[in-house]
Every structure is written in C-alpha cells, then in structure tokens.
Design a protein around this motif. Structure first.
Motif, PDB file in Angstrom:
ATOM      1  N   PRO A 100       0.794  -1.238   0.000  1.00 42.66           N
ATOM      2  CA  PRO A 100       0.000   0.000   0.000  1.00 42.66           C
ATOM      3  C   PRO A 100       0.826   1.288   0.000  1.00 42.66           C
ATOM      4  CG  PRO A 100      -0.872  -1.577   1.590  1.00 42.66           C
ATOM      5  CD  PRO A 100       0.418  -2.156   1.093  1.00 42.66           C
ATOM      6  N   ASP A 101       2.124   1.200   0.259  1.00 43.96           N
ATOM      7  CA  ASP A 101       2.932   2.431   0.260  1.00 43.96           C
ATOM      8  C   ASP A 101       3.163   2.966  -1.149  1.00 43.96           C
ATOM      9  OD1 ASP A 101       4.265  -0.017   0.243  1.00 43.96           O
ATOM     10  OD2 ASP A 101       6.136   0.766   1.028  1.00 43.96           O
ATOM     11  N   HIS A 102       2.965   2.135  -2.184  1.00 43.42           N
ATOM     12  CA  HIS A 102       3.238   2.639  -3.539  1.00 43.42           C
ATOM     13  C   HIS A 102       2.190   3.673  -3.954  1.00 43.42           C
ATOM     14  CE1 HIS A 102       5.036   2.809  -7.444  1.00 43.42           C
ATOM     15  NE2 HIS A 102       3.869   2.562  -8.012  1.00 43.42           N
ATOM     16  N   VAL A 103       0.951   3.249  -4.045  1.00 43.96           N
ATOM     17  CA  VAL A 103      -0.086   4.216  -4.444  1.00 43.96           C
ATOM     18  C   VAL A 103      -0.331   5.213  -3.302  1.00 43.96           C
ATOM     19  CG1 VAL A 103      -2.446   4.502  -5.301  1.00 43.96           C
ATOM     20  CG2 VAL A 103      -1.089   2.560  -6.064  1.00 43.96           C
ATOM     21  N   GLY A 104      -0.088   4.776  -2.060  1.00 39.86           N
ATOM     22  CA  GLY A 104      -0.195   5.701  -0.918  1.00 39.86           C
ATOM     23  C   GLY A 104       0.668   6.936  -1.141  1.00 39.86           C
ATOM     24  N   ALA A 105       1.895   6.716  -1.625  1.00 39.79           N
ATOM     25  CA  ALA A 105       2.805   7.840  -1.874  1.00 39.79           C
ATOM     26  C   ALA A 105       2.290   8.718  -3.017  1.00 39.79           C
ATOM     27  CB  ALA A 105       4.201   7.318  -2.190  1.00 39.79           C
ATOM     28  N   PHE A 106       1.699   8.087  -4.027  1.00 39.87           N
ATOM     29  CA  PHE A 106       1.121   8.884  -5.131  1.00 39.87           C
ATOM     30  C   PHE A 106       0.012   9.798  -4.595  1.00 39.87           C
ATOM     31  CE2 PHE A 106       2.482   7.810  -9.486  1.00 39.87           C
ATOM     32  CZ  PHE A 106       3.402   6.817  -9.233  1.00 39.87           C
ATOM     33  N   VAL A 107      -0.858   9.234  -3.776  1.00 41.36           N
ATOM     34  CA  VAL A 107      -1.992  10.043  -3.279  1.00 41.36           C
ATOM     35  C   VAL A 107      -1.484  11.177  -2.383  1.00 41.36           C
ATOM     36  CG1 VAL A 107      -4.139   9.999  -1.931  1.00 41.36           C
ATOM     37  CG2 VAL A 107      -3.639   8.136  -3.540  1.00 41.36           C
ATOM     38  N   ALA A 108      -0.439  10.901  -1.601  1.00 39.33           N
ATOM     39  CA  ALA A 108       0.145  11.971  -0.769  1.00 39.33           C
ATOM     40  C   ALA A 108       0.666  13.094  -1.667  1.00 39.33           C
ATOM     41  CB  ALA A 108       1.269  11.410   0.101  1.00 39.33           C
ATOM     42  N   GLY A 109       1.308  12.710  -2.777  1.00 36.37           N
ATOM     43  CA  GLY A 109       1.798  13.715  -3.730  1.00 36.37           C
ATOM     44  C   GLY A 109       0.654  14.522  -4.330  1.00 36.37           C
ATOM     45  N   HIS A 285       4.657  11.405  -8.874  1.00 35.24           N
ATOM     46  CA  HIS A 285       5.401  10.403  -9.636  1.00 35.24           C
ATOM     47  C   HIS A 285       6.775  10.152  -9.028  1.00 35.24           C
ATOM     48  CE1 HIS A 285       7.290   8.567 -13.280  1.00 35.24           C
ATOM     49  NE2 HIS A 285       6.074   8.047 -13.387  1.00 35.24           N
ATOM     50  N   VAL A 286       7.452  11.213  -8.646  1.00 34.56           N
ATOM     51  CA  VAL A 286       8.808  11.005  -8.106  1.00 34.56           C
ATOM     52  C   VAL A 286       8.742  10.380  -6.706  1.00 34.56           C
ATOM     53  CG1 VAL A 286       9.202  13.314  -7.084  1.00 34.56           C
ATOM     54  CG2 VAL A 286      11.122  12.012  -8.007  1.00 34.56           C
ATOM     55  N   LEU A 287       7.730  10.758  -5.930  1.00 31.58           N
ATOM     56  CA  LEU A 287       7.613  10.186  -4.584  1.00 31.58           C
ATOM     57  C   LEU A 287       7.238   8.703  -4.664  1.00 31.58           C
ATOM     58  CD1 LEU A 287       7.776  10.987  -1.583  1.00 31.58           C
ATOM     59  CD2 LEU A 287       5.334  11.528  -1.663  1.00 31.58           C
ATOM     60  N   GLY A 288       6.251   8.375  -5.515  1.00 28.31           N
ATOM     61  CA  GLY A 288       5.828   6.977  -5.664  1.00 28.31           C
ATOM     62  C   GLY A 288       6.946   6.109  -6.211  1.00 28.31           C
ATOM     63  N   ASN A 289       7.729   6.678  -7.119  1.00 28.84           N
ATOM     64  CA  ASN A 289       8.806   5.871  -7.696  1.00 28.84           C
ATOM     65  C   ASN A 289      10.041   5.821  -6.806  1.00 28.84           C
ATOM     66  OD1 ASN A 289       8.011   4.604 -10.285  1.00 28.84           O
ATOM     67  ND2 ASN A 289       7.250   6.676 -10.628  1.00 28.84           N
ATOM     68  N   TRP A 290      10.168   6.758  -5.901  1.00 31.08           N
ATOM     69  CA  TRP A 290      11.215   6.627  -4.863  1.00 31.08           C
ATOM     70  C   TRP A 290      10.859   5.436  -3.967  1.00 31.08           C
ATOM     71  CZ3 TRP A 290      11.593   8.977   0.497  1.00 31.08           C
ATOM     72  CH2 TRP A 290      12.886   8.836   1.007  1.00 31.08           C
ATOM     73  N   GLN A 291       9.579   5.338  -3.599  1.00 28.37           N
ATOM     74  CA  GLN A 291       9.148   4.154  -2.825  1.00 28.37           C
ATOM     75  C   GLN A 291       9.528   2.878  -3.574  1.00 28.37           C
ATOM     76  OE1 GLN A 291       6.667   1.840  -3.853  1.00 28.37           O
ATOM     77  NE2 GLN A 291       6.788   0.643  -1.958  1.00 28.37           N
ATOM     78  N   ALA A 292       9.294   2.883  -4.903  1.00 28.17           N
ATOM     79  CA  ALA A 292       9.584   1.674  -5.684  1.00 28.17           C
ATOM     80  C   ALA A 292      11.084   1.343  -5.641  1.00 28.17           C
ATOM     81  CB  ALA A 292       9.121   1.863  -7.129  1.00 28.17           C
ATOM     82  N   ASP A 350       9.220  21.837  -2.518  1.00 34.69           N
ATOM     83  CA  ASP A 350       8.691  22.613  -3.647  1.00 34.69           C
ATOM     84  C   ASP A 350       7.881  23.782  -3.095  1.00 34.69           C
ATOM     85  OD1 ASP A 350       6.180  21.642  -2.927  1.00 34.69           O
ATOM     86  OD2 ASP A 350       6.134  20.116  -4.495  1.00 34.69           O
ATOM     87  N   GLU A 351       7.210  24.514  -3.974  1.00 35.34           N
ATOM     88  CA  GLU A 351       6.512  25.725  -3.550  1.00 35.34           C
ATOM     89  C   GLU A 351       5.368  25.442  -2.581  1.00 35.34           C
ATOM     90  OE1 GLU A 351       6.704  24.427  -6.494  1.00 35.34           O
ATOM     91  OE2 GLU A 351       4.669  24.130  -7.259  1.00 35.34           O
ATOM     92  N   ALA A 352       4.895  24.176  -2.552  1.00 37.23           N
ATOM     93  CA  ALA A 352       3.812  23.837  -1.626  1.00 37.23           C
ATOM     94  C   ALA A 352       4.351  23.223  -0.327  1.00 37.23           C
ATOM     95  CB  ALA A 352       2.854  22.848  -2.286  1.00 37.23           C
ATOM     96  N   GLY A 353       5.663  23.126  -0.214  1.00 37.46           N
ATOM     97  CA  GLY A 353       6.241  22.570   1.009  1.00 37.46           C
ATOM     98  C   GLY A 353       6.408  21.065   0.981  1.00 37.46           C
ATOM     99  N   LEU A 354       6.083  20.431  -0.150  1.00 36.57           N
ATOM    100  CA  LEU A 354       6.314  18.982  -0.289  1.00 36.57           C
ATOM    101  C   LEU A 354       7.799  18.755  -0.552  1.00 36.57           C
ATOM    102  CD1 LEU A 354       5.440  15.969  -0.948  1.00 36.57           C
ATOM    103  CD2 LEU A 354       5.229  16.736  -3.315  1.00 36.57           C
ATOM    104  N   TRP A 355       8.403  17.928   0.261  1.00 37.37           N
ATOM    105  CA  TRP A 355       9.812  17.590   0.029  1.00 37.37           C
ATOM    106  C   TRP A 355       9.872  16.501  -1.030  1.00 37.37           C
ATOM    107  CZ3 TRP A 355      14.825  18.704   2.182  1.00 37.37           C
ATOM    108  CH2 TRP A 355      14.835  19.916   2.875  1.00 37.37           C
ATOM    109  N   ARG A 356      10.372  16.892  -2.198  1.00 43.36           N
ATOM    110  CA  ARG A 356      10.442  15.938  -3.314  1.00 43.36           C
ATOM    111  C   ARG A 356      11.812  15.265  -3.332  1.00 43.36           C
ATOM    112  NH1 ARG A 356       7.205  18.182  -8.567  1.00 43.36           N
ATOM    113  NH2 ARG A 356       5.715  19.499  -7.471  1.00 43.36           N
ATOM    114  N   PRO A 357      11.854  13.931  -3.378  1.00 43.37           N
ATOM    115  CA  PRO A 357      13.142  13.249  -3.529  1.00 43.37           C
ATOM    116  C   PRO A 357      13.837  13.743  -4.800  1.00 43.37           C
ATOM    117  CG  PRO A 357      11.362  11.683  -3.101  1.00 43.37           C
ATOM    118  CD  PRO A 357      10.722  13.018  -3.341  1.00 43.37           C
ATOM    119  N   VAL A 362      16.445   9.427  -8.492  1.00 41.13           N
ATOM    120  CA  VAL A 362      15.324   8.473  -8.632  1.00 41.13           C
ATOM    121  C   VAL A 362      15.227   7.985 -10.077  1.00 41.13           C
ATOM    122  CG1 VAL A 362      12.810   8.183  -8.544  1.00 41.13           C
ATOM    123  CG2 VAL A 362      13.985   9.394  -6.704  1.00 41.13           C
ATOM    124  N   TYR A 363      15.191   8.936 -11.016  1.00 41.66           N
ATOM    125  CA  TYR A 363      14.984   8.522 -12.410  1.00 41.66           C
ATOM    126  C   TYR A 363      16.244   7.904 -13.018  1.00 41.66           C
ATOM    127  CZ  TYR A 363      10.491  10.852 -12.018  1.00 41.66           C
ATOM    128  OH  TYR A 363       9.229  11.211 -11.625  1.00 41.66           O
TER     129      TYR A 363
END
Ligand SMILES: Cc1cc2nc3c(=O)[nH]c(=O)nc-3n(C[C@H](O)[C@H](O)[C@H](O)COP(=O)(O)OP(=O)(O)OC[C@H]3O[C@@H](n4cnc5c(N)ncnc54)[C@H](O)[C@@H]3O)c2cc1C
Length: 481
Positions: A100-109, A285-292, A350-357, A362-363
C-alpha cells in the motif's frame, strides 16, 4: 490503526474476480489469493505495532496514521517515510511490488498539490484532499491501473476499433459518471480495497472520454477483474516454492461494465492535460517511484545475499572469477541503495512545502532498472548452475524414507546437509526460474513503464543544463590559432 484482521475482513466482500473460468467467492480464503492477502495483513499488523515506529500524527487529521500515507514536509519526514517503506519491504524481502505504500505515496503527492486538480473545467481539489484523509484515517490498500489495454500502441484509444475498449466515460449524471471499458494492469487489485484508475500514457484531444482519474472500490457493481494465471495454488509447498507461496501478488485486467463513480471520487475528468498534471506537477510520480526504488533496493540486497550463500555452499566463493561476479552484484545493489539515499540527500521542498526526492537520483536508477535486474538475475543464474535442478521433485521426496537416504547421501555440501542445501537452491529457483521468478523479471522491467518510457524520465529529469554549460565553457577555452 488498522490491523491485519481488519484488512482481511474488509476484502471478504462481493467483488467480482475471475480465475480459471470461475468467479472467486472469497479472495481472503481462495488458494490463489489467501497467501498474498495473509502477507498483506502482516504488513498492516507490522504498521499497527508501536515498536515498528511506522506511525505519526498526521497534520491533516490530527490523528495517528501510517507514515506511508503522509506528505513529507521536511527531510526528517522523508527519512521517516523511507524507514517505514523499508520496514515493509524488508518483511517481504522486496518481493511485493505493490504494497500500500506505492499508491499511498502517489496520493500523498496529489494531496500536496490540490491546485493541479483545480485547473481543468471542474475543480476536483477537495476530492483529492478528502481521499488523502481517508487513507490517513483508514489505512486503505489502493492498487492502480493507469495503462490502456495493450490493443495497439500505433494509435491511442479513439482510433481503436470498437467503442470504449479503453476505460472511458459513457454517461455523465448529476451525481457522478458511468465508466465503460478496460484498463491494465492492477497488480494486487484483487486483494486491494480500492483501485486508482487513470492513464499515464499520453493521450490526444480526441481521447478526452478516456482522460479520467478516479478511485473505485474493488467491489463496485459492474467492475470485473480478470487475473493472470496465479502461481500460488500450483506451488507444492513453501519448502519447494518459498516465494510463490507467499508473495504472488496477482496482476489483473480491469473491466468496467458501466460502473458508476460518484463525483466525490473523481480527480480528473475529460482533461488530457490534467492527466499529466496529476502525475508530474504534483510530485506524486517522483515520490511513488522513490518508494519503488526503496523496495527494489531491498530486493537486490536479498538477491545478493542469496548469490553469496550459494557460492559459499558450492565452495566457489574463493575463486577470483566468482569474486568478480559477486563484486558486480554487490555493485548493482550498492548503486540502487545509493540512489535511494542520494534522492533523500538531494531532496528539496517545492513551492507547496512537499519535500520531493531528488529527481536525478530516482529517475537515474529507474532508467537502468530494465538492465540492472536482468543482470542481477543472470549472475545468480550463473552461480547456481544446475544445482537448482539437482533437487528432488518436491518435499514429498524428502518425506519418503525410500528416497530420503539417497537425497541425504548425494544432495549435500560439506557445509550444508541435504535439507539445508535443497532449501537454498529451491529458493534460488523460485527467484530465477519459476513462473513467479519470470513474472518478477517482467515486473521489474515494466512496472513503471516500458524501458523506453522510463529512460525518457531519466532524460527529462537529469538536468542537462549544468553538464552542457560545462562542455560549452570548455569548448570556449580554445580556438584555431
Ligand atoms: C508484472 C507487471 C505488473 C504491472 N503492474 C502494473 C500496475 O500495478 N499498474 C499499472 O497501471 N500497470 C502495471 N503494469 C503495466 C505496465 O505499466 C505496462 O506494462 C507498461 O506501462 C508498458 O506498457 P505495455 O506493457 O503496454 O508495453 P508497450 O507500450 O506495448 O511496449 C512494449 C514494447 O514495445 C516497444 N515500443 C512500444 N512503443 C514504443 C515507442 N513509442 N517507441 C519505442 N518502442 C516502443 C518497446 O520495445 C516496448 O518495451 C504492469 C506490468 C507488468 C509486466
């Protein structure tokens, strides 16, 4: 916090799952799904155990939640997310891709950037934020299907023969939409609570009916899941197939037979640009794929350990050629682990305060995954030799006194009696050669998109400005004299 028992009770509903020509009556108690549902329930129990330190107080709800659904708002949050994702990945040794952490991270993003869902003709930002709060409070297991069915890649859905082959909207109602068609390929779908359905492949303006993003309960009326052949029921025992019997996640094609989706669960509606915004403008996308990659790193470590043990038992681990192979495997595993940590180190708000990996890390790791994983498997395959086939047909031969004596006498190693040696080589076969192992080979090459797509992410996110400037300044330093 949700427990494993809560989760198992929730998925014992009226969902329409098909396997081997039959409708499954209860996924939690079916030989194809019971094993992976049990594994998934163990993950929920782990998260609910205070000693795992996987929970925090979510600012969005003021209540205790699993870290894996949280929006990272600091570097410490990212570290806590990695710790939580790693704790789950270690429980499955990286062999469950869609916990559940994969799509969980997408939804958080998504929830960190509600404005991305307000830029179309309708404003769905409140829906996304409300759904994120649902995940925080209810620890839902969400799987996803975000790829059009593989009909033809020469065109997109509007040009396909037949109406609504790809899942699209057939009717708009005051209280929601009606969806018809198919979407691939929901790993874990049959045992999830809900599925996020959308399309990450680029569409055209002629495909607006298919440009959707929504969540749907697996048990929604009219939703059918057609599963690929399950591996767990065919496995003779956990001794013979230790991975297939625990981690067979299943992959399923979704078919929407006019499924009603209430507006509250719609995130993107007939909005081609909105599909891209949700994945790439939000950080999802970057958060979910960092989980991956966190999960993948744990799996590579496991494969490295397996290869090291096989080499030791076969007494080849002192040979220079074998040391070279184990060194290469160690390098592959270290590179992915380093990319995971580098992504955390180079993360920024980022500008919304989300810390992006960090995107480059990641890529970069993702871009090589279709080569890295087959190479790791190939080294393991090389080291096991015929040992994976010089094993009794099943655990039954171990139990039969008529065959056991020969097994003990001939299938041993100086440092491992028969039972131990066979156990190890059967594990190596399940990782490399079984149907489960073959599916994992395909999974690691394709789960985030075909290799050409993933390398495109690496191309777009590397940041060529600095290296180009470096080359330009070097070139500017000399001339025809
Ligand atoms: C085991 C497994 C689990 C999966 N789980 C999920 C999941 O949980 N959720 C989900 O949404 N999806 C999932 N997927 C689907 C996955 O996302 C897709 O397989 C992936 O996006 C690639 O799409 P495709 O399979 O249709 O390949 P295609 O797009 O058909 O590509 C196949 C190959 O054709 C060639 N090709 C096609 N188009 C081009 C082009 N334009 N340029 C160059 N070469 C091209 C390439 O060689 C490519 O590798 C899973 C896939 C696998 C194998």
């Amino acid at each position: 916090m949700r427990t494993g028992a809560d989760y198992l009770a929730a998925i014992s509903d009226d969902r329409e799952i098909y396997v081997d020509g039959e409708r499954v009556r209860d996924v939690a108690d079916h030989p194809a799904f019971r094993p992976i549902a049990t594994t998934m329930s163990e993950l929920f129990d782990l998260a609910a155990d205070p000693s795992s330190k996987m929970t925090f107080t979510a600012p969005e709800t003021g209540a205790e939640a699993n870290r894996i659904y949280g929006i990272p708002r600091s570097q410490a949050d990212l570290t806590a997310f990695r710790d939580a994702a790693q704790a789950w990945a270690r429980h499955t040794h990286g062999w469950v891709g869609r916990s559940p952490d994969h799509v969980g991270a997408f939804v958080a993003g998504f929830a960190a950037h509600p404005e991305a869902f307000a830029a179309g003709e309708r404003d769905f930002s409140a829906n996304v934020q409300a759904y994120h709060r649902e995940l925080l409070t209810q620890s839902k297991y969400v799987s996803y299907a975000i790829i059009p069915p593989q009909v033809s890649r020469a065109t997109t859905a509007h040009a396909w023969e037949g109406d609504f082959v790809q899942a699209g909207v057939v009717e708009e109602k005051p209280d929601g939409i009606v969806v018809r068609g198919a979407q691939m390929l929901a790993t874990g779908g049959p045992i999830a609570d809900e599925i996020f359905v959308s399309c990450i492949k680029p569409l055209t303006e002629d495909d607006r009916d298919f440009a959707l993003g929504f969540v749907v309960p697996v048990a929604a009326e009219g939703l059918k899941l057609y599963c690929r052949r399950p591996f767990a029921p065919a496995a003779t025992s956990s001794y013979d197939y230790p991975l297939s019997t625990r981690y067979d996640e299943t992959d399923a094609l979704l078919v929407f037979d006019d499924v009603f989706i209430p507006w509250e669960k719609v995130f993107v509606y007939r909005d081609v640009a909105g599909l891209r915004r949700q994945f790439f403008d939000t950080g999802a996308h970057v958060l979910g794929n960092w989980q991956a990659q966190i999960r993948f790193s744990v799996k590579l470590q496991f494969i490295t350990g397996l290869a090291r043990k096989v080499a030791a038992i076969n007494g080849v681990d002192k040979f220079p050629g074998v040391i070279e192979k184990l060194g290469e495997l160690a390098s592959l595993a270290s590179l992915v682990e380093s990319a995971v940590l580098a992504a955390e180190y180079t993360a920024a708000p980022d500008e919304a305060g989300l810390w992006r990996p960090g995107k480059r890390a990641v890529y970069g790791a993702m871009g090589l995954q279709a080569e890295l994983y087959p190479r790791a498997l190939s080294i393991l395959r090389d080291l096991v030799g015929g040992g994976v086939l010089q094993v009794p047909s099943s655990v039954a031969d171990m139990r039969n006194p008529a065959t056991r004596a020969d097994i003990d006498r001939y299938i041993y190693s100086p440092n491992a009696p028969a039972e131990e040696r066979i156990k190890l080589f059967k594990l190596a076969w399940d990782a490399t050669g079984s149907e489960f192992g073959g599916r994992h080979h395909q999974y690691e090459m394709f789960y985030a998109g075909a290799p050409f797509v993933v390398k495109g992410y690496a191309f777009r996110n590397y940041g060529f400005e600095e290296p180009l400037a470096d080359v330009e300044s070097f070139l500017a330093g000399y001339h025809v004299d």
